[in-house]
Write an enzyme that holds these catalytic residues in place. Structure first.
Site, PDB file in Angstrom:
ATOM      1  N   GLU A 179       0.866  -1.141   0.014  1.00 41.98           N
ATOM      2  CA  GLU A 179       0.212   0.065   0.163  1.00 41.98           C
ATOM      3  C   GLU A 179       0.750   1.214  -0.059  1.00 41.98           C
ATOM      4  O   GLU A 179       0.589   2.271  -0.626  1.00 41.98           O
ATOM      5  CB  GLU A 179      -0.962   0.025   1.227  1.00 41.98           C
ATOM      6  N   LYS A 208     -12.121   3.713   1.119  1.00 41.85           N
ATOM      7  CA  LYS A 208     -10.896   3.006   0.767  1.00 41.85           C
ATOM      8  C   LYS A 208     -11.309   1.803  -0.194  1.00 41.85           C
ATOM      9  O   LYS A 208     -11.388   0.612   0.238  1.00 41.85           O
ATOM     10  CB  LYS A 208      -9.982   2.548   1.974  1.00 41.85           C
ATOM     11  N   TYR A 239     -15.521  26.247  -1.100  1.00 44.43           N
ATOM     12  CA  TYR A 239     -15.629  24.862  -1.410  1.00 44.43           C
ATOM     13  C   TYR A 239     -14.423  24.183  -2.323  1.00 44.43           C
ATOM     14  O   TYR A 239     -13.982  23.362  -2.188  1.00 44.43           O
ATOM     15  CB  TYR A 239     -16.869  24.047  -1.504  1.00 44.43           C
ATOM     16  N   GLU A 267      -8.277   6.255   9.799  1.00 46.42           N
ATOM     17  CA  GLU A 267      -8.812   7.104  10.824  1.00 46.42           C
ATOM     18  C   GLU A 267      -7.904   8.288  11.056  1.00 46.42           C
ATOM     19  O   GLU A 267      -8.501   9.415  11.328  1.00 46.42           O
ATOM     20  CB  GLU A 267      -8.857   6.262  12.053  1.00 46.42           C
TER      21      GLU A 267
END
Length: 119
Positions: free
Chosen positions: A21, A98, A53, A73
């Site tokens: 990863e 993910k 934004y 997290e």
């Protein structure tokens, strides 16, 4: 409280606990919902009285593309804290997707959802 939502922001990052990863990276998708009072901006039709934004979107992508972390997290927390730095933003909900997580069974998505506010 009013809501400004950005959904489906995509960026490539190198987050995760496995070496593959970190080396190869993967696409992450982020949804952000910002809580703020938009009445002053609406009354004066003034961008400076609300959250821009477009800038938030760029910042979210920059964080995803930035320094790797082990956990989504942690990534969500970094995004939330950055969003709360914008004037007027009182709370934020962040969802980090993910979709290519290293899971050995069929799945559609893995997400973390956090809500943070100014204390």
């Amino acid at each position: 409280m009013d809501r400004v939502a950005l959904r489906g922001l995509k960026a490539r990052g190198h987050h995760g606990v496995f070496p593959r990863e970190r080396e190869e990276g993967q696409t992450f998708v982020v949804d952000v919902v910002l809580g703020l009072d938009t009445r002053p901006a609406a009354a004066d039709d003034d961008l400076t009285k609300t959250v821009h934004y477009g800038i938030v979107a760029e910042e979210v992508v920059e964080i995803v593309q930035g320094d790797p972390v082990d956990l989504i997290e942690t990534l969500a927390e970094r995004i939330a804290q950055r969003c709360l730095k914008h004037d007027g933003v009182q709370e934020v909900e962040v969802v980090v997707h993910k979709p290519d997580a290293p899971i050995t069974v069929p799945f559609d998505d893995v997400t973390i959802t956090i809500t943070r506010s100014r204390l």
